[in-house]
Design an enzyme around this catalytic site. Structure first.
Site, short mmCIF file in Angstrom:
data_model
loop_
_atom_site.label_atom_id
_atom_site.label_comp_id
_atom_site.label_asym_id
_atom_site.label_seq_id
_atom_site.Cartn_x
_atom_site.Cartn_y
_atom_site.Cartn_z
N GLU A 45 0.92 -1.24 0.00
CA GLU A 45 -0.02 0.07 -0.01
C GLU A 45 0.78 1.25 0.15
OE1 GLU A 45 -3.78 2.09 2.70
OE2 GLU A 45 -2.39 0.32 3.68
N LYS A 128 -8.85 3.48 -2.78
CA LYS A 128 -9.38 3.03 -1.44
C LYS A 128 -10.76 3.72 -1.13
CE LYS A 128 -7.27 2.22 3.24
NZ LYS A 128 -5.90 2.46 3.93
N CYS A 162 -5.96 -2.70 2.47
CA CYS A 162 -5.77 -2.68 3.90
C CYS A 162 -7.36 -2.95 4.70
CB CYS A 162 -5.48 -1.10 4.51
SG CYS A 162 -4.77 -0.87 5.88
#
Length: 331
Positions: A45, A128, A162
Site C-alpha cells: 500500500e 481505497k 488494508c
C-alpha cells in the site's frame, strides 16, 4: 488458462519524499522478482508516494501545512509519467504488476492501487473506499467505479486495500465479481492481520496476497523535517529502529500460509498459485456468492457509478456560448 502462476509479494519501504528514488527501488525489486520466475508481483500500500507513518497531519501550523505540501508533491498523477514508467517496467520484466500508490487528483490525494499487464499496458486502478482512522486527514474517499477485477491467463485479479478487508459488504462485492487472485496491500501488520487474511482466503475461496512495508526510522527524513509521532523519544532518527515490521503473506484458498509472514526485514516472498487446481476444491465446500448464498433472503446492491461533487448538464464549450449570448442580450 495457465494452470499455475508464480507470484511474489514485496516487503520493502518507500524512500519518503523521493518518488524518483522509490521508482528506482521498485525497478530493482521487480528485477529480482523476475529472476525468481515471478509472473505476478504485488507491492505494498502507498509504496509509490509513501505511507506517512507516525506523522501528525492534525498539525495545522505552517510546518504541518508545509509537510502536506511535500507529501502532495510526492504523489503521482494517474495517468502520468510515473504510470508510464511503471508500465515500462512491467513490459521489461514481463510481469503483471500491482502496486500501491498515492494518487494526486488536483489537490486531493487518494490511496490507490494500479494494475499493469506484461505487455506494458496500464489496465486501471482501485481507489481505497474508506481511509482508515487518521488517514482521513490526508486521503480522500474512493467509490465503487474503481473496483475492477481483471481476467488474466492465470485467474481473475483484483485488489482490496488494508482495512477495506474488514468491510464484509465490500468483500462480498469483490467475490461477486469472481475475484480469484485477491491482492490485499496494507499498512497493517501482525498475527491479527494474518488471521484476517486467512479468513478472507477461506471465505472467498481465493488466493490472498498481502504485501506490507517494512520500515525503519531512517527510511523517513530526520527531524525537524519529519517528526515521528507521538514523540521522537520513542525512536532514534537516522537509526535502524523498526517503525513497521512487515509481515507479508500469501495464503491459499484453503487457509494455508504459502509464504511469510516475515518480520525480520525487507524481502521478496514467493509462491506458486494453482488457481484452476485448488479454487474449485475450496468452492466445492463453500461458495459464498454461489451455492452457499441465499439471494432470496440476503442480497447486495452496489452503486458502481462515479460519485462526483459537481455535475455540469452542458459541456464547458456550450456554457461559454451561453455566456456570450447573455452578454449580447445585455448590450
Amino acid at each position: 488458462m495457465s494452470s499455475t502462476v508464480r507470484a511474489t509479494v514485496v516487503q520493502a519501504s518507500s524512500i519518503f519524499y523521493d518518488t524518483p528514488a522509490t521508482l528506482d527501488k521498485a525497478e530493482k525489486l521487480l528485477k529480482e522478482a523476475a529472476a525468481l520466475g515471478s509472473q505476478l508481483v504485488v507491492f505494498p500500500e502507498a509504496f509509490i508516494g509513501g505511507y506517512p507513518r507516525g506523522y501528525n497531519f492534525a498539525d495545522q501550523s505552517p510546518r504541518g501545512k508545509e509537510s502536506f505540501r511535500k507529501y502532495h508533491a510526492s504523489a503521482i498523477n494517474v495517468p502520468g509519467p510515473e504510470v508510464d514508467r511503471l508500465a515500462t517496467m512491467a513490459a521489461k520484466y514481463k510481469v503483471y504488476l500491482v502496486t500501491g500508490v498515492v494518487e494526486r487528483d488536483g489537490y486531493t490525494l487518494y490511496c490507490t492501487v494500479l494494475f499493469f499487464d506484461p505487455e506494458g499496458n496500464y489496465l486501471g486502478k482501485h481507489r481505497k473506499l474508506m481511509p482508515t482512522y487518521w488517514e482521513r486527514l490526508f486521503w480522500g474517499f474512493g467509490d465503487c467505479s474503481t473496483t475492477p477485477v481483471y481476467d488474466t491467463p492465470y485467474g481473475k485479479l483484483g485488489s482490496v486495500i488494508c482495512w477495506e478487508n474488514k468491510m464484509p459488504l465490500f468483500r462480498t462485492a469483490m467475490y461477486g465479481k469472481g475475484i480469484e487472485i485477491y491482492c490485499a496491500p496494507t499498512a497493517d501488520s501482525g498475527d491479527k492481520w494474518v488471521s484476517i487474511m486467512t479468513h478472507v482466503a477461506i471465505e472467498g475461496g481465493c488466493y490472498v496476497l498481502s504485501p506490507i512495508q517494512f520500515c525503519r526510522r531512517k527510511d523517513y527524513p530526520p527531524p525537524p523535517e519529519y517528526l515521528y509521532s507521538p514523540s521522537e523519544e520513542y525512536v532514534t532518527p537516522d537509526s535502524d529502529s523498526i517503525v513497521w515490521a512487515g509481515g507479508s503473506v500469501i495464503i491459499s484458498p484453503h487457509g494455508e500460509v504459502l509464504a511469510g509472514p516475515n518480520y525480520e526485514g525487507e524481502g521478496l516472498f514467493t509462491a506458486d498459485l494453482d488457481v484452476r487446481g485448488e479454487i474449485p476444491k475450496a468452492k466445492f465446500q463453500f461458495d459464498v456468492v454461489g451455492h452457499y448464498s441465499r439471494a432470496d433472503v440476503l442480497n447486495l446492491t452496489v452503486n458502481n457509478h462515479p460519485l462526483v461533487p459537481v455535475t455540469f448538464k452542458a459541456s464547458p464549450s456550450e456554457i461559454k456560448e451561453d455566456e456570450k449570448m447573455d452578454e449580447c442580450k445585455d448590450i
